[in-house]
Design a protein around this motif. Structure first.
Motif, PDB file in Angstrom:
ATOM      1  N   UNK A 165      -7.653  -0.886  -1.137  1.00 18.47           N
ATOM      2  CA  UNK A 165      -6.858  -0.438  -2.285  1.00 18.47           C
ATOM      3  C   UNK A 165      -7.253   0.978  -2.713  1.00 18.47           C
ATOM      4  N   UNK A 166      -8.542   1.270  -2.660  1.00 15.75           N
ATOM      5  CA  UNK A 166      -9.017   2.600  -3.055  1.00 15.75           C
ATOM      6  C   UNK A 166      -8.807   3.633  -1.949  1.00 15.75           C
ATOM      7  N   UNK A 167      -8.412   3.175  -0.760  1.00 13.37           N
ATOM      8  CA  UNK A 167      -8.224   4.057   0.378  1.00 13.37           C
ATOM      9  C   UNK A 167      -6.804   4.561   0.528  1.00 13.37           C
ATOM     10  N   UNK A 168      -6.526   5.175   1.685  1.00 11.13           N
ATOM     11  CA  UNK A 168      -5.254   5.863   1.908  1.00 11.13           C
ATOM     12  C   UNK A 168      -4.250   5.065   2.735  1.00 11.13           C
ATOM     13  N   UNK A 169      -4.668   3.947   3.335  1.00 12.54           N
ATOM     14  CA  UNK A 169      -3.771   3.190   4.213  1.00 12.54           C
ATOM     15  C   UNK A 169      -3.600   1.765   3.703  1.00 12.54           C
ATOM     16  N   UNK A 170      -2.581   1.549   2.894  1.00 18.56           N
ATOM     17  CA  UNK A 170      -2.372   0.219   2.313  1.00 18.56           C
ATOM     18  C   UNK A 170      -1.680  -0.737   3.276  1.00 18.56           C
ATOM     19  N   UNK A 286       3.319   8.212  -9.889  1.00 19.68           N
ATOM     20  CA  UNK A 286       2.328   7.155 -10.065  1.00 19.68           C
ATOM     21  C   UNK A 286       1.438   7.034  -8.827  1.00 19.68           C
ATOM     22  N   UNK A 287       0.208   6.622  -9.043  1.00 20.84           N
ATOM     23  CA  UNK A 287      -0.713   6.382  -7.940  1.00 20.84           C
ATOM     24  C   UNK A 287      -1.187   4.932  -7.999  1.00 20.84           C
ATOM     25  N   UNK A 288      -1.254   4.288  -6.856  1.00 20.28           N
ATOM     26  CA  UNK A 288      -1.803   2.932  -6.749  1.00 20.28           C
ATOM     27  C   UNK A 288      -3.121   3.029  -5.991  1.00 20.28           C
ATOM     28  N   UNK A 289      -4.218   2.948  -6.702  1.00 17.55           N
ATOM     29  CA  UNK A 289      -5.510   3.052  -6.045  1.00 17.55           C
ATOM     30  C   UNK A 289      -5.687   4.419  -5.425  1.00 17.55           C
ATOM     31  N   UNK A 290      -5.740   4.456  -4.082  1.00 13.01           N
ATOM     32  CA  UNK A 290      -5.943   5.729  -3.398  1.00 13.01           C
ATOM     33  C   UNK A 290      -4.680   6.360  -2.861  1.00 13.01           C
ATOM     34  N   UNK A 291      -3.518   5.762  -3.160  1.00 16.10           N
ATOM     35  CA  UNK A 291      -2.258   6.222  -2.554  1.00 16.10           C
ATOM     36  C   UNK A 291      -1.269   6.680  -3.622  1.00 16.10           C
ATOM     37  N   UNK A 292      -0.687   7.843  -3.402  1.00 12.05           N
ATOM     38  CA  UNK A 292       0.356   8.349  -4.290  1.00 12.05           C
ATOM     39  C   UNK A 292       1.695   7.740  -3.882  1.00 12.05           C
TER      40      UNK A 292
END
Length: 313
Positions: A165-170, A286-292
């Motif tokens: 979740x905190x990363x870039x690849x959900x 909006x941003x979800x964790x590490x992803x815009x």
């Protein structure tokens, strides 16, 4: 001195309910909304607190109460006073992202106490999913009695998912949608998370389409009336008034407000028909964790997130 449990709840309403029912143990109320805004793996740090404070101020004009944050962390610092930790979180995405964060915080603080989960959702002979604070005293105590003890694998799973979740690849969530675990509603929440990215054709996510559909199918008299509908018919998201109102405001270009009614305009009908992609007009940062959000769409046919072409390099 006999040690008592520490109960970590999903909000003040449930904390008050547990106190009213004289549930034994100290209560820690978790009041963040990590399902929205930037996050990082190391949870309690000055950088992270500033990150969250800036987000809440920008998107919701809400000031992070640092005294409450420090009080809660202080409770965890005294973990040797407790016999066990009981996590009270519900079936929805809002709760599950917070749940992952709490478990990771406990691990980061090296708190090695028995860890249990009380999670509500489906109730026998009841059609709708129920939150913990909506349960009768008998139902709540039955849930408490049937609490699930989280084992090493459960904690490692929560750690992995928080890292994703905190990363870039959900898209890395996808294998876990079909993985069984002690978190019985986790699969639904992970699926709901991917689907809240803009659809690759319309530029609207599932929640936004649902709100516009509610306007189309019902006689909606006001934004407050629409809010009530949207809160009741949001599936596994578990968003509160503040979040739903933000979405309703964001969608204002798709409906017209009359004196006693809200109705879809031409753009609203086009959005529901999928005739045009409205991502640029919505312009959601909006941003979800590490992803815009604006960097990815959800492709229904591929059942995965795909990079937006302008950000595909």
């Amino acid at each position: 001195m006999n040690k008592e449990p520490l109960h970590i709840t999903n909000g003040g309403t449930l904390t008050s309910y547990l106190n009213e029912l004289e549930v034994v143990g100290e209560k820690l109320t978790w009041q963040e909304i990590f399902c929205e805004g930037p996050t990082q793996e190391i949870i309690h740090s000055n950088h992270f607190i500033k990150l969250r404070s800036d987000f809440l101020s920008t998107f919701y004009n809400v000031e992070l109460d640092l005294n409450k944050v420090e009080f809660a962390i202080g409770q965890l610092n005294n973990f040797n006073n407790y016999s066990e930790i009981i996590l009270w979180f519900e079936y929805d995405l809002f709760c599950h992202i917070n749940l992952l964060a709490v478990i990771n915080l406990l691990k980061q603080k090296k708190i090695d106490l028995p860890l249990y989960l009380v999670c509500s959702g489906r109730i026998p002979k009841v059609k709708t999913l129920k939150g913990l604070a909506e349960l009768s005293p008998a139902q709540l105590f039955a849930h408490y009695k049937d609490k699930v003890k989280l084992n090493h694998d459960d904690i490692e799973l929560a750690t992995t998912l928080w890292g994703i979740y905190c990363g870039k690849d959900h898209n890395l969530f996808k294998p876990y949608i079909v993985k069984s675990s002690s978190f019985k509603y986790l699969s639904n929440c992970l699926k709901a998370h991917l689907e809240r990215f803009p659809d690759s054709k319309s530029g609207l996510n599932v929640l936004e389409v649902n709100i516009l559909s509610l306007i189309k199918k019902n006689t909606i008299k006001s934004r407050n009336h629409l809010l009530g509908y949207a809160l009741n018919y949001q599936g596994y998201y578990g968003f509160g008034d503040m979040q739903i109102n933000r979405i309703i405001q964001k969608l204002s270009l798709f409906y017209t407000e009359y004196e006693h009614e809200i109705a879809l305009n031409e753009k609203g009908h086009d959005a529901l028909s999928g005739q045009y992609n409205f991502s640029k007009e919505i312009n959601d940062s909006m941003q979800y964790g590490g992803v815009n959000v604006e960097h990815y769409n959800f492709d229904k046919e591929k059942n995965k997130l795909v990079k937006v072409i302008s950000n595909g390099n």
